[in-house]
Motif scaffolding. Structure first.
Motif, PDB file in Angstrom:
ATOM      1  N   ALA A 208      61.032 -14.291  38.921  1.00 33.80           N
ATOM      2  CA  ALA A 208      59.806 -13.508  38.797  1.00 33.80           C
ATOM      3  C   ALA A 208      58.573 -14.379  39.040  1.00 33.80           C
ATOM      4  O   ALA A 208      57.624 -13.952  39.709  1.00 33.80           O
ATOM      5  N   ALA A 209      58.593 -15.606  38.510  1.00 32.99           N
ATOM      6  CA  ALA A 209      57.473 -16.512  38.728  1.00 32.99           C
ATOM      7  C   ALA A 209      57.325 -16.866  40.205  1.00 32.99           C
ATOM      8  O   ALA A 209      56.210 -16.984  40.725  1.00 32.99           O
ATOM      9  N   LEU A 210      58.452 -17.035  40.880  1.00 32.41           N
ATOM     10  CA  LEU A 210      58.415 -17.335  42.310  1.00 32.41           C
ATOM     11  C   LEU A 210      57.818 -16.168  43.097  1.00 32.41           C
ATOM     12  O   LEU A 210      57.004 -16.371  44.005  1.00 32.41           O
ATOM     13  N   VAL A 211      58.195 -14.945  42.731  1.00 35.71           N
ATOM     14  CA  VAL A 211      57.664 -13.778  43.421  1.00 35.71           C
ATOM     15  C   VAL A 211      56.160 -13.639  43.167  1.00 35.71           C
ATOM     16  O   VAL A 211      55.387 -13.356  44.081  1.00 35.71           O
TER      17      VAL A 211
ATOM     18  N   PHE B  22      59.438  -4.279  35.070  1.00 36.82           N
ATOM     19  CA  PHE B  22      60.581  -3.413  35.381  1.00 36.82           C
ATOM     20  C   PHE B  22      61.734  -4.229  35.960  1.00 36.82           C
ATOM     21  O   PHE B  22      62.898  -4.051  35.578  1.00 36.82           O
ATOM     22  N   ALA B  23      61.424  -5.142  36.883  1.00 41.42           N
ATOM     23  CA  ALA B  23      62.463  -5.963  37.504  1.00 41.42           C
ATOM     24  C   ALA B  23      63.128  -6.874  36.477  1.00 41.42           C
ATOM     25  O   ALA B  23      64.356  -7.050  36.482  1.00 41.42           O
TER      26      ALA B  23
ATOM     27  N   MET C  10      67.058  -1.952  43.116  1.00 41.30           N
ATOM     28  CA  MET C  10      65.807  -1.471  42.532  1.00 41.30           C
ATOM     29  C   MET C  10      64.932  -2.628  42.083  1.00 41.30           C
ATOM     30  O   MET C  10      63.708  -2.592  42.241  1.00 41.30           O
ATOM     31  N   ALA C  11      65.549  -3.665  41.517  1.00 39.61           N
ATOM     32  CA  ALA C  11      64.788  -4.844  41.105  1.00 39.61           C
ATOM     33  C   ALA C  11      64.189  -5.540  42.312  1.00 39.61           C
ATOM     34  O   ALA C  11      63.026  -5.977  42.281  1.00 39.61           O
ATOM     35  N   ALA C  12      64.970  -5.660  43.400  1.00 39.70           N
ATOM     36  CA  ALA C  12      64.460  -6.294  44.604  1.00 39.70           C
ATOM     37  C   ALA C  12      63.275  -5.524  45.174  1.00 39.70           C
ATOM     38  O   ALA C  12      62.278  -6.116  45.618  1.00 39.70           O
ATOM     39  N   LEU C  13      63.353  -4.189  45.165  1.00 40.33           N
ATOM     40  CA  LEU C  13      62.249  -3.373  45.661  1.00 40.33           C
ATOM     41  C   LEU C  13      61.002  -3.553  44.804  1.00 40.33           C
ATOM     42  O   LEU C  13      59.882  -3.683  45.322  1.00 40.33           O
ATOM     43  N   ALA C  14      61.192  -3.571  43.472  1.00 38.70           N
ATOM     44  CA  ALA C  14      60.052  -3.761  42.571  1.00 38.70           C
ATOM     45  C   ALA C  14      59.411  -5.117  42.791  1.00 38.70           C
ATOM     46  O   ALA C  14      58.173  -5.244  42.784  1.00 38.70           O
TER      47      ALA C  14
ATOM     48  N   ALA D  44      55.479  -5.330  43.860  1.00 37.03           N
ATOM     49  CA  ALA D  44      54.558  -5.767  42.814  1.00 37.03           C
ATOM     50  C   ALA D  44      53.488  -6.742  43.314  1.00 37.03           C
ATOM     51  O   ALA D  44      52.285  -6.483  43.132  1.00 37.03           O
ATOM     52  N   PRO D  45      53.839  -7.885  43.933  1.00 33.76           N
ATOM     53  CA  PRO D  45      52.778  -8.798  44.371  1.00 33.76           C
ATOM     54  C   PRO D  45      51.927  -8.226  45.491  1.00 33.76           C
ATOM     55  O   PRO D  45      50.725  -8.508  45.571  1.00 33.76           O
ATOM     56  N   ALA D  46      52.530  -7.399  46.363  1.00 36.12           N
ATOM     57  CA  ALA D  46      51.756  -6.775  47.436  1.00 36.12           C
ATOM     58  C   ALA D  46      50.732  -5.799  46.862  1.00 36.12           C
ATOM     59  O   ALA D  46      49.585  -5.739  47.331  1.00 36.12           O
TER      60      ALA D  46
END
Length: 221
Positions: free
Chosen positions: A32-35, A21-22, A83-87, A91-93
């Motif tokens: 995304a890979a970093l997250v 989604f993000a 919204m992307a920041a929230l996702a 997501a990893p949590a």
């Protein structure tokens, strides 16, 4: 909701779905890979909450691995908006909590665990996609079909099943160390197939990731 469906929702709908989604909102793949690379740190936090604290070597390995992933993706812009920041935060949590929680839930035997998770998550993701108004308007190109088959076989049947086995038989910190290795493997594939070169920063980052995985593998059993 059974254990397989509940953990499938956390791992695949909120975890993988949140990242997808993000990225659809414009988040670069490097960010995304970093997250995703932060996920083992979340596992350590939730594991400690359930009474399974990482040892000293494991903790150093977790921090070192995340630092290596951060170096690999140095300079990435966030993008995508709130919204992307929230996702990206959730997501990893969610994946980490589902991984730790799955060790304490009654789950189906053997390969029925990942099968239940993927099937139930697939139904839930279809429902979310329908609510968001997503449709396949055009014919699917052949390259996308090949990519889909590859992900079904190697990403789902092989990799996700192996991950489920590790969650039942290995420490969470070790089972989730793949999140550090994936970006390094992507860089190596770029060297082999795309003619990319490795600079000093990249070599240092990959060395840090390698040492972190060694520390996690040698951590307390």
């Amino acid at each position: 909701m059974g254990g397989g469906a509940a953990t499938g929702f956390l791992l695949l709908v909120m975890g993988n779905g949140g990242i997808a989604f993000a990225q659809n909102l414009g988040v670069p793949s490097g960010v995304a890979a970093l997250v995703v690379g932060s996920m083992p740190l979340w596992v350590a936090i939730f594991g400690a909450a359930f009474g399974q604290r990482p040892g000293r070597a494991e903790f150093v390995g977790l921090v070192l691995g995340f630092a290596g992933v951060a170096l690999l993706n140095l300079g990435g812009d966030m993008g995508g908006g709130g919204m992307a920041a929230l996702a990206l935060l959730v997501a990893p949590a969610a994946w980490a909590f589902g991984s730790v929680w799955s060790r304490r839930l009654p789950m189906p035997e053997g390969l029925m665990t990942p099968a239940t998770q993927m099937l139930s998550a697939g139904v839930m993701m279809m429902a979310v996609s329908f609510v968001l108004g997503e449709r396949m308007a055009d014919a699917v190109p052949p390259r996308a079909v090949v990519a889909f088959v590859y992900l079904v076989v190697f990403g789902s049947l092989v990799a996700f099943s192996a991950y489920g086995y590790l969650l039942r038989h290995a420490r969470p910190a070790l089972a989730t160390s793949y999140a550090y290795v994936n970006p390094a493997v992507a860089v190596l594939l770029g060297v082999v197939f795309a003619g990319e070169t490795l600079g000093p920063l990249t070599l240092g980052a990959m060395s840090a990731i390698l040492v972190s995985v060694m520390l996690l593998a040698r951590g307390k059993r």
